[in-house]
Design an enzyme around this catalytic site. Structure first.
Site, PDB file in Angstrom:
ATOM      1  N   SER A 206      47.803  33.533  17.375  1.00 60.20           N
ATOM      2  CA  SER A 206      47.679  32.695  16.186  1.00 60.20           C
ATOM      3  C   SER A 206      46.641  33.246  15.214  1.00 60.20           C
ATOM      4  CB  SER A 206      47.267  31.272  16.596  1.00 60.20           C
ATOM      5  OG  SER A 206      45.937  31.281  17.111  1.00 60.20           O
ATOM      6  N   GLU A 227      47.841  41.098  15.402  1.00 57.33           N
ATOM      7  CA  GLU A 227      49.155  40.647  14.919  1.00 57.33           C
ATOM      8  C   GLU A 227      49.187  39.133  15.072  1.00 57.33           C
ATOM      9  OE1 GLU A 227      53.482  39.678  15.865  1.00 57.33           O
ATOM     10  OE2 GLU A 227      53.000  41.581  16.852  1.00 57.33           O
TER      11      GLU A 227
END
Length: 455
Positions: A206, A227
């Site tokens: 997240s 990411e």
């Protein structure tokens, strides 16, 4: 205690105690001590051992597939992740020699000047639950091949994955202290990063998690690859193959219950095709079978946790209250918990959270657009930038559109795929850095220059 609550029935499927600070620090020390000897092994030997570890994971697949269903809800009919797991690791093994080769600037009677790529030391991989094997191998395989030792911290929803991977690699001959699976709480993880325990940290998860990792690394000069979230768009141009576009984009939106890093979360369709596209999309989704992921007829399993499903329900409810039209009736199997009906929304706008915030569930909003310029504007109207999917018969047009989109990857006539030959990267709130491809090796090593005067 790390505790996995199975989305199938809400029971505790697995639990593991987290390491104390002292035990976690000791694990780091073992990884650091083992790394130099591992890096000193010939590259070909490291490649072979990693490939054997990958094959050993494949031999576990019959047990892994139902484990994944229990841990995060993916239906067994899809057979797990070994295809992509093997493809990514194999490609990185294939390119390793060239990617890690010395750059010789001069080797004359007077000087040897060369740039080598050397490992960082210990690489921490913090992996997510949605594609727990494939996302982990993106970094684990090249990090080990490049001569790093690896500590793998997996998501609490998929605690068995790290154990499986570590056991497979150890059985293949990778030393136990070179690849260590750990169970850590968030604070201990942050403390280790802040203490410069690692040469590089790769995190997939997240935005909030990425911010915590970046904050822990701030001032330590530890390399970080992130990411994070996504809100990936698809654009169906006026010359697109509608059947192919609908099949691929809706699958990209709904597969794995929409829990895909690069899943399609919003679709823009040329006005002339809008009604036809929506009709095809609705027909596809109405044929899904929501149910227990252990049943072979199930095509859509539960979301990994009830709280994830609650967020998607909230976004849908807010959108319909603001005027969006929901096209899919509630499925009988929708229990108000982890089992969530898929949904297609029209009459949506970017004022709605369902078109702005990451949904990470089986819902997609579809909007008509007048032309390429409007589609580009809307695709770029996002805090995220992982992938975008453009559907057209014209490669030149697709590339011209792609040049204008703020994203990490642009697909033409496909979606929701990770090509290991290309850099997997993002921009904006999706994060920074790059995995796989030659660039993946560059991020998992550092350049070291040798200026050797011979006389």
């Amino acid at each position: 205690m790390i505790r996995c609550i199975s989305p199938i029935d809400g029971s505790v499927y697995a639990e593991r105690p987290t390491l104390s600070t002292d035990d976690a620090t000791a694990a780091v020390a073992r990884a650091q001590a083992a790394q130099a000897a591992w890096a000193a092994r010939p590259l070909a030997e490291r490649i072979a051992l990693v490939q054997e570890g990958v094959a050993a994971v494949g031999q576990m697949n019959d047990a892994i597939v139902p484990e994944l269903a229990h841990q995060m809800g993916r239906p067994i009919r899809y057979g797990g992740e070994f295809g992509g797991f093997h493809e990514r690791a194999s490609y990185m093994a294939q390119i390793a020699e060239d990617a890690l080769a010395d750059i010789v600037v001069e080797d004359s009677a007077d000087f040897r000047r060369v740039i080598k790529r050397v490992p960082h030391g210990v690489v921490l991989v913090v992996a997510p639950w949605n594609y727990p094997y494939m996302t982990a191998i993106n970094t684990v395989a090249p990090a080990l091949i490049a001569g790093n030792s690896v500590m793998l911290k997996h998501a609490s929803q998929t605690p068995l994955v790290g154990e499986r991977m570590a056991q497979a690699f150890h059985d293949a001959g990778v030393p136990e202290d070179v690849f260590i699976n750990v169970f850590l709480d968030h604070q201990t993880t942050s403390d280790l990063i802040a203490a410069r325990s690692f040469g590089f940290v790769n995190f997939t998860g997240s935005v909030a998690g990425g911010q915590a990792i970046a904050a822990a690394a701030a001032g330590s000069f530890t390399g970080v690859g992130l990411e994070l979230g996504g809100k990936d768009p698809g654009y169906v141009c006026d010359d697109a193959d509608l059947d192919a576009a609908a099949d691929t984009l809706i699958d990209g939106a709904m597969f794995n219950s929409g829990q895909c890093c690069c899943g399609i979360e919003r679709i823009y369709v040329a006005e002339r095709h809008f009604d036809a596209f929506v009709q095809k999309a609705v027909g596809i989704v109405q044929n899904y079978k929501l149910g227990n992921p252990l049943y072979p007829e199930t095509t859509l399993g539960p979301m990994a946790h009830k709280r994830f499903a609650d967020e998607v329900r909230a976004q849908i409810a807010e959108a319909t209250a603001q005027g969006a039209k929901a096209h899919i009736a509630t499925f009988a199997e929708d229990d108000g918990g982890a089992y969530l009906s898929p949904q297609i929304l029209t009459h949506v706008t970017h004022d709605m959270r369902v078109m702005r915030d990451e949904s990470f569930g089986p819902v997609v909003g579809i909007m008509p657009v007048k032309d390429d310029a409007e589609a580009v504007r809307l695709m770029n109207d996002s805090n995220f930038g992982l992938t975008a999917s453009v559907w057209t018969q014209d490669v030149t047009r697709a590339e011209a559109i792609a040049d204008q989109i703020d994203t990490g990857t642009v697909f033409m006539n496909r979606a929701d795929y990770l090509d290991p030959g290309l850099c997997w990267t993002g921009c904006k709130d999706t994060g920074r850095g790059g995995g796989l491809s030659v660039i993946g090796y560059h991020n998992l090593t550092r350049p070291k220059s040798y200026h050797l005067k011979k006389a």
